[in-house]
Motif scaffolding. Structure first.
Motif, PDB file in Angstrom:
ATOM      1  N   ALA A 157     -28.547  40.172 -26.973  1.00 30.22           N
ATOM      2  CA  ALA A 157     -27.367  40.448 -27.790  1.00 30.22           C
ATOM      3  C   ALA A 157     -26.133  40.405 -26.917  1.00 30.22           C
ATOM      4  O   ALA A 157     -26.176  40.759 -25.740  1.00 30.22           O
ATOM      5  CB  ALA A 157     -27.473  41.814 -28.468  1.00 30.22           C
ATOM      6  N   THR A 158     -25.046  39.924 -27.492  1.00 28.86           N
ATOM      7  CA  THR A 158     -23.776  39.898 -26.767  1.00 28.86           C
ATOM      8  C   THR A 158     -22.973  41.118 -27.198  1.00 28.86           C
ATOM      9  O   THR A 158     -22.935  41.469 -28.374  1.00 28.86           O
ATOM     10  CB  THR A 158     -22.975  38.644 -27.142  1.00 28.86           C
ATOM     11  N   CYS A 159     -22.411  41.741 -26.193  1.00 27.77           N
ATOM     12  CA  CYS A 159     -21.596  42.910 -26.503  1.00 27.77           C
ATOM     13  C   CYS A 159     -20.279  42.456 -27.117  1.00 27.77           C
ATOM     14  O   CYS A 159     -19.629  41.534 -26.623  1.00 27.77           O
ATOM     15  CB  CYS A 159     -21.341  43.716 -25.224  1.00 27.77           C
ATOM     16  N   HIS A 160     -19.864  43.092 -28.266  1.00 28.94           N
ATOM     17  CA  HIS A 160     -18.591  42.724 -28.906  1.00 28.94           C
ATOM     18  C   HIS A 160     -17.415  43.200 -28.089  1.00 28.94           C
ATOM     19  O   HIS A 160     -16.327  42.650 -28.217  1.00 28.94           O
ATOM     20  CB  HIS A 160     -18.489  43.366 -30.313  1.00 28.94           C
ATOM     21  N   GLY A 161     -17.700  44.225 -27.285  1.00 27.21           N
ATOM     22  CA  GLY A 161     -16.594  44.816 -26.529  1.00 27.21           C
ATOM     23  C   GLY A 161     -16.272  44.065 -25.255  1.00 27.21           C
ATOM     24  O   GLY A 161     -15.156  43.605 -25.060  1.00 27.21           O
ATOM     25  N   CYS A 162     -17.335  43.870 -24.395  1.00 23.95           N
ATOM     26  CA  CYS A 162     -17.037  43.290 -23.092  1.00 23.95           C
ATOM     27  C   CYS A 162     -17.688  41.925 -22.885  1.00 23.95           C
ATOM     28  O   CYS A 162     -17.467  41.274 -21.880  1.00 23.95           O
ATOM     29  CB  CYS A 162     -17.480  44.247 -21.967  1.00 23.95           C
ATOM     30  N   GLY A 163     -18.499  41.490 -23.862  1.00 25.61           N
ATOM     31  CA  GLY A 163     -19.070  40.148 -23.808  1.00 25.61           C
ATOM     32  C   GLY A 163     -20.309  40.047 -22.915  1.00 25.61           C
ATOM     33  O   GLY A 163     -20.811  38.959 -22.678  1.00 25.61           O
ATOM     34  N   LEU A 164     -20.851  41.199 -22.489  1.00 21.87           N
ATOM     35  CA  LEU A 164     -22.044  41.190 -21.613  1.00 21.87           C
ATOM     36  C   LEU A 164     -23.273  40.864 -22.422  1.00 21.87           C
ATOM     37  O   LEU A 164     -23.489  41.425 -23.503  1.00 21.87           O
ATOM     38  CB  LEU A 164     -22.205  42.580 -20.968  1.00 21.87           C
ATOM     39  N   LEU A 165     -24.032  39.901 -21.907  1.00 21.33           N
ATOM     40  CA  LEU A 165     -25.284  39.555 -22.595  1.00 21.33           C
ATOM     41  C   LEU A 165     -26.384  40.459 -22.053  1.00 21.33           C
ATOM     42  O   LEU A 165     -26.550  40.591 -20.855  1.00 21.33           O
ATOM     43  CB  LEU A 165     -25.610  38.073 -22.308  1.00 21.33           C
ATOM     44  N   SER A 166     -27.062  41.125 -22.947  1.00 24.60           N
ATOM     45  CA  SER A 166     -28.112  42.026 -22.464  1.00 24.60           C
ATOM     46  C   SER A 166     -29.330  41.931 -23.367  1.00 24.60           C
ATOM     47  O   SER A 166     -29.259  41.412 -24.480  1.00 24.60           O
ATOM     48  CB  SER A 166     -27.581  43.481 -22.440  1.00 24.60           C
ATOM     49  N   ARG A 167     -30.426  42.441 -22.899  1.00 24.48           N
ATOM     50  CA  ARG A 167     -31.651  42.410 -23.679  1.00 24.48           C
ATOM     51  C   ARG A 167     -31.671  43.635 -24.577  1.00 24.48           C
ATOM     52  O   ARG A 167     -31.542  44.751 -24.096  1.00 24.48           O
ATOM     53  CB  ARG A 167     -32.878  42.418 -22.761  1.00 24.48           C
ATOM     54  N   CYS A 191     -20.419  48.882 -21.297  1.00 26.95           N
ATOM     55  CA  CYS A 191     -19.263  49.601 -21.890  1.00 26.95           C
ATOM     56  C   CYS A 191     -19.656  50.554 -23.010  1.00 26.95           C
ATOM     57  O   CYS A 191     -18.833  51.298 -23.522  1.00 26.95           O
ATOM     58  CB  CYS A 191     -18.211  48.622 -22.381  1.00 26.95           C
ATOM     59  N   GLY A 192     -20.928  50.512 -23.415  1.00 24.28           N
ATOM     60  CA  GLY A 192     -21.392  51.488 -24.410  1.00 24.28           C
ATOM     61  C   GLY A 192     -21.131  51.119 -25.839  1.00 24.28           C
ATOM     62  O   GLY A 192     -21.393  51.911 -26.741  1.00 24.28           O
ATOM     63  N   THR A 193     -20.639  49.906 -26.064  1.00 24.43           N
ATOM     64  CA  THR A 193     -20.403  49.475 -27.438  1.00 24.43           C
ATOM     65  C   THR A 193     -21.746  49.227 -28.123  1.00 24.43           C
ATOM     66  O   THR A 193     -22.646  48.679 -27.490  1.00 24.43           O
ATOM     67  CB  THR A 193     -19.589  48.163 -27.428  1.00 24.43           C
ATOM     68  N   PRO A 194     -21.913  49.645 -29.361  1.00 23.46           N
ATOM     69  CA  PRO A 194     -23.187  49.374 -30.041  1.00 23.46           C
ATOM     70  C   PRO A 194     -23.446  47.876 -30.083  1.00 23.46           C
ATOM     71  O   PRO A 194     -22.532  47.085 -30.331  1.00 23.46           O
ATOM     72  CB  PRO A 194     -22.971  49.923 -31.444  1.00 23.46           C
TER      73      PRO A 194
END
Lengths: 539, 208
Positions: free
Chosen positions: B13-23, B35-38
Motif C-alpha cells: 500500500a502507498t501511504c497517502h500522506g508521505c508516499g511510502l510504499l509498505s507491506r 508518518c502514521g497515516t492510515p
C-alpha cells in the motif's frame, strides 16, 4: 518480464504498523443522500401543499392571453398564472388554464367572475392603463355563493361594480335606452351616487331593461316611491321667468345619465328592496307627476275644428291641470248623418282634492261625484277649446264656468259620460269675425263706387274749366297789373320831371314855412302889430 | 496480454500522506510506519460512498430542474425562471446556439455525469470485465468535466451582482440554484470518492 517482483525486493519494504481494527462505524457518507432526500422530500411536500387549484376560464378569443405570462390578479395582487391557452374542440372559444394560489381555493365559487383587463376607454373613464406596460391580466371578483366551481366563463366587459361594493342594484324599465350606456352615472340631487351596470332589450322587444347600482349609503334614498328619469339631455323651458335650462352635469350630456328623486313625503319610507323594478321616465316633469289611480273618463263633443289638439293635451281647470286628452276619434253619427269627433279625456278628480286641505279624505263615492259634477255643470261648468300657444296653434281643453251658457246636462248614459261644451275662445273669435264680415258684406259698395265716380267726373270738368277759361284771364290780369306797377315805378324815378317839380314845390314850401315862422315870432313879440301894424324903427 | 499485478495483489500500500510504499497485512487496519497515516490498498468504502453521493445528487437533480433558479422582478412584472424555461426562452427568441450551450451544460452534462457514475459503480460492483480502458476514460472525463456545469449558477451569480436596481429591476437566485449547485458538488465528490483502480481489480481477480 516476470509479473511478480522478487521476494527480496518485497522484504526490503517496510512493514506497515498494525493498528487495532476500528470497530464498525456507520458510514457517515450515507447522511448525505439522507439529507438530500429530506430536502427533496420537503421541497416536494411543500410544492404539493402549495399547489393551488387549477381552473379553466373560457374566453371568446385569446387576445392578450399568453401562457406563462398572463397573471390572475385580485385587487392587484397576483393570485395566479395562466399556464395554457387552448382552443375548444369546436374552435369557438378559447380555454385558458390558470393555476391559482392555494389560499384562493375557497373563493372559487359559482358566482366568482373573471374577465380580461386591458386598457379600456368607456363610460368617460379610462381603465387598465397599467396594462399597457405590463400586458393584460385576468381580473377576479370573488363571489358569495357557497357552491364550488372550477370552470368559468369570462365576462366580456369588466364588471363596473365589485361584488363586495356596498350598495344595491335596481332594475329600471324604459321605452328606449336613450344615450345611456354601461357606466352612465346615476344622480341624486346632482351628486353621482351610482352607475348603470347593464342593459338589455326586453324579450318582447317593447322596451329596455336597465340595471343600475346605487352605492351605499345613498341607496337608502331609493324607496318604493322613488322616481327615476333619464337625465341625458338638456331640459329647456321657456316660462314666465325666462329661459330655464336644466341639466344634471356636463358629463351626463355626453354620456347620458339617470337621475332619481324621492318625494318629500316618501323619504321616511323604508328603502326599497334590491332589484326593485322602477319605471324610467323620459324627463323629470313626467317622473315627478303623481301617478293617477282615480281616473274619470269623459267625452267631449266640439263643433269646431280640432286642429292643434293632440292626444296628451292638458285639461285645465282655471290653471290647474286636471287631466289630459286621451283620445280623439272620428265617428259618423248614424242618426244625424254627421261626422262627429268625440274627444276623450282622462280626468283626475283627486288632483283637485289634493290641493284642498284634507288630503287624506277618501275619494268620493260614484254617486256623490255624479251629483257634484251635475251641480258644477248646472252652475255653468263647460269644456272649451282654448289656444295654448299662439305660435304653434296648440289647443288645450279648458274647463271653466260660463254662467250665461245655455243650460245643459252631463249625459251619463253615453259611454263615457259626455260633458257639455261651449264654443271655444277661438271659435268665438271666428264668430265675431264672421259677424264683421257679414256687416262688411252688407255695405252698398257698388253704389258708393258709382257715386264716387260721378263726383270725380264733375270735379274733372270743373278743373278743366278752371284750366281753360279762368287761367288765361288770370294771366292777362297779371300782365296789366305788371304794366301798372311799371308805370308807377317810372313816375317814381329821380330824373322824372314830376320828381323835380315835387322837389321844387317842397323847397318853396320850406321857404314859406320860414316866413311863417318869422311872422309868428314878430307877432309873439309885438302882438300889437296886428292892430297897429309894424313900427317904423323896427323896420 | 497479461496484466501486470497491482500493489494490492502483493498486499502493498502507498501511504497517502508521505508516499511510502509498505507491506500491509490483510484483514487488519494498517498505518504508515513512517508518518502514521492510515494505509489503504484502495479508497475505503469507495463504492458505498460513491453510491451515497450519487443518490443524493440524483435526488437534488429533481428540484434543481423544477425550482426556479432565477427570480426576476422588474417594472413589467415578476418572473421566475427555471433552467428549462431559460433554455426554452433562448430557443424561442432565436438564440438557439446559446440555448444549446445552456441545455448541454446545465441539463445534459449533470445527467450524463450521474449516468456515467452509476455505470462505473455498477460495473465495478458486478465485477464486469467489459471495456476497462473505456471505463477508465469515462471516469477521467467525468472528473474533468466536474465543475464545468456550473454555468447557470455562474450566470445567475453575475446577474445578481449586476442587476440590483431595486425599484426598476432586481434579480435574485432562486432555490433551484442552490439545489443545482449541490448536484454539481455532489457529483464531483462522487467522482472523487470513486476509486478507478477497482475497475482493474476485477480483471486481476479473474486472472488469478
Amino acid at each position: 518480464m516476470p509479473d511478480t517482483p522478487p521476494a527480496s525486493d518485497l522484504s526490503t519494504l517496510p512493514e506497515a504498523e498494525t493498528a487495532p481494527r476500528s470497530r464498525w462505524r456507520p458510514q457517515l457518507v450515507w447522511l448525505v443522500p439522507l439529507v438530500a432526500a429530506l430536502i427533496g422530500g420537503w421541497l416536494a411536500m411543500k410544492s404539493i401543499l402549495e399547489q393551488g387549484p387549477v381552473i379553466g376560464i373560457v374566453f371568446k378569443n385569446a387576445e392578450g392571453l399568453e401562457a406563462g405570462k398572463t397573471k390572475v390578479k385580485y385587487k392587484d395582487v397576483d393570485i395566479g398564472l395562466v399556464t395554457a391557452v387552448t382552443l375548444s374542440k369546436d374552435l369557438r372559444q378559447v380555454e385558458a388554464t390558470a393555476e391559482l394560489v392555494k389560499d384562493f381555493q375557497p373563493h372559487l365559487v359559482e358566482d366568482t367572475r373573471f374577465w380580461l383587463v386591458t386598457p379600456r376607454i368607456s363610460g368617460g373613464s379610462v381603465s387598465g392603463l397599467g396594462t399597457v406596460l405590463s400586458g393584460a391580466f385576468i381580473g377576479v371578483d370573488v363571489g358569495k355563493s357557497s357552491r364550488a366551481q372550477r370552470t368559468f366563463t369570462a365576462l366580456e366587459v369588466p364588471p363596473l361594480i365589485q361584488i363586495d361594493t356596498p350598495g344595491r342594484e335596481f332594475a329600471l324599465h324604459s321605452a328606449d335606452l336613450g344615450s345611456l350606456a354601461m357606466g352612465s352615472p346615476v344622480f341624486f340631487r346632482r351628486l353621482q351616487v351610482g352607475q348603470v351596470v347593464g342593459y338589455q332589450l326586453d324579450e318582447n322587444g317593447r322596451g329596455v331593461s336597465l340595471k343600475i347600482f346605487v352605492n351605499a349609503p345613498y341607496d337608502r334614498f331609493v324607496t318604493d316611491n322613488t322616481r327615476f328619469w333619464n337625465a341625458s339631455g338638456i331640459d329647456v323651458k321657456l316660462g314666465a321667468g325666462g329661459i330655464e335650462v336644466d341639466t344634471q352635469s356636463l358629463a351626463s350630456l355626453l354620456l347620458g345619465g339617470v337621475a332619481f328623486e324621492t318625494p318629500e313625503e316618501a323619504v321616511a319610507l323604508p328603502a326599497a328592496a334590491p332589484d326593485t323594478r322602477f319605471e324610467l321616465f323620459a324627463d323629470r316633469t313626467r317622473a315627478l307627476r303623481n301617478p293617477e289611480r282615480d281616473v274619470l273618463k269623459m267625452v267631449l263633443l266640439f263643433d269646431e275644428s280640432l286642429r292643434g289638439l293632440e292626444v296628451g293635451a292638458p285639461v285645465d281647470f282655471q290653471g290647474i291641470a286636471l287631466g289630459e286628452v286621451s283620445a280623439i276619434r272620428v265617428e259618423l253619427d248614424p242618426v244625424s248623418r254627421r261626422i262627429i269627433m268625440p274627444v276623450e279625456m282622462n280626468l283626475y278628480p283627486q288632483r283637485l282634492r289634493l290641493r284642498s286641505k284634507e288630503k287624506d279624505q277618501p275619494p268620493l263615492s260614484d254617486e256623490a261625484r255624479k251629483r257634484f259634477l251635475d251641480d258644477m255643470v248646472a252652475t255653468g261648468l263647460r269644456a272649451q277649446l282654448r289656444s295654448g300657444n299662439l305660435l304653434t296653434g296648440q289647443l288645450y281643453v279648458g274647463l271653466d264656468f260660463f254662467p250665461r251658457a245655455a243650460t245643459a246636462r252631463i249625459q251619463w248614459d253615453s259611454d263615457p259620460p259626455q260633458l257639455p261644451t261651449t264654443v271655444g275662445s277661438l271659435g268665438e273669435l271666428q264668430a265675431s269675425l264672421q259677424r264683421v264680415a257679414g256687416k262688411l258684406e252688407k255695405l252698398p259698395l257698388e253704389q258708393i263706387g258709382a257715386d264716387l265716380r260721378q263726383t270725380l267726373q264733375t270735379t274733372s270738368r270743373l278743373l278743366h274749366r278752371l284750366d281753360t277759361q279762368v287761367a288765361p284771364e288770370v294771366v292777362a290780369t297779371l300782365g296789366e297789373a305788371r304794366k301798372a306797377v311799371d308805370t308807377a315805378q317810372g313816375m317814381m324815378a329821380d330824373d322824372e320831371p314830376l320828381q323835380q317839380d315835387t322837389r321844387e314845390a317842397i323847397r318853396e314850401l320850406g321857404r314859406t314855412a320860414k316866413s311863417l315862422r318869422a311872422l309868428a315870432d314878430y307877432l309873439e313879440r309885438h302882438p300889437e302889430a296886428l292892430l297897429w301894424g309894424k313900427k317904423r324903427n323896427q323896420q | 496480454m497479461k496484466d501486470p499485478a497491482s500493489t494490492a495483489r502483493w498486499h502493498l500500500a502507498t501511504c497517502h500522506g508521505c508516499g511510502l510504499l509498505s507491506r500491509a497485512g490483510t484483514g487488519h487496519a494498517a498505518r504508515c510506519p513512517r508518518c502514521g497515516t492510515p494505509l489503504h490498498a484502495r479508497k475505503p468504502e469507495s463504492i458505498a460512498r460513491t453510491w451515497a453521493l450519487i443518490v443524493a445528487a440524483a435526488i437534488l437533480y429533481v428540484p434543481a430542474n423544477l425550482l426556479p433558479i432565477m427570480e426576476t422582478s422588474s417594472l413589467f412584472g415578476a418572473q421566475n425562471d427555471t433552467i428549462m424555461s431559460g433554455v426554452v426562452y433562448l430557443w424561442v427568441s432565436g438564440s438557439w446556439h446559446l440555448a444549446l450551450v445552456v441545455f448541454i451544460a446545465s441539463i445534459v452534462v449533470p445527467m450524463a455525469k450521474l449516468i456515467a457514475l452509476v455505470i462505473l459503480v455498477l460495473s465495478v460492483q458486478l465485477r464486469a470485465r467489459w471495456q476497462p480502458v473505456q471505463r477508465t476514460r469515462l471516469y477521467r472525463l467525468v472528473e474533468l468535466v466536474g465543475r464545468w456545469s456550473m454555468l447557470d449558477v455562474y450566470v445567475v451569480t453575475l446577474l445578481v451582482a449586476l442587476v440590483q436596481l431595486e425599484a426598476l429591476a432586481t434579480i435574485r437566485p432562486g432555490p433551484g440554484a442552490l439545489a443545482f449547485g449541490a448536484v454539481v458538488v455532489l457529483t464531483m465528490f462522487a467522482a472523487m470518492s470513486f476509486d478507478p483502480r477497482l475497475i482493474w481489480d476485477s480483471m486481476e481477480k479473474n486472472d488469478a
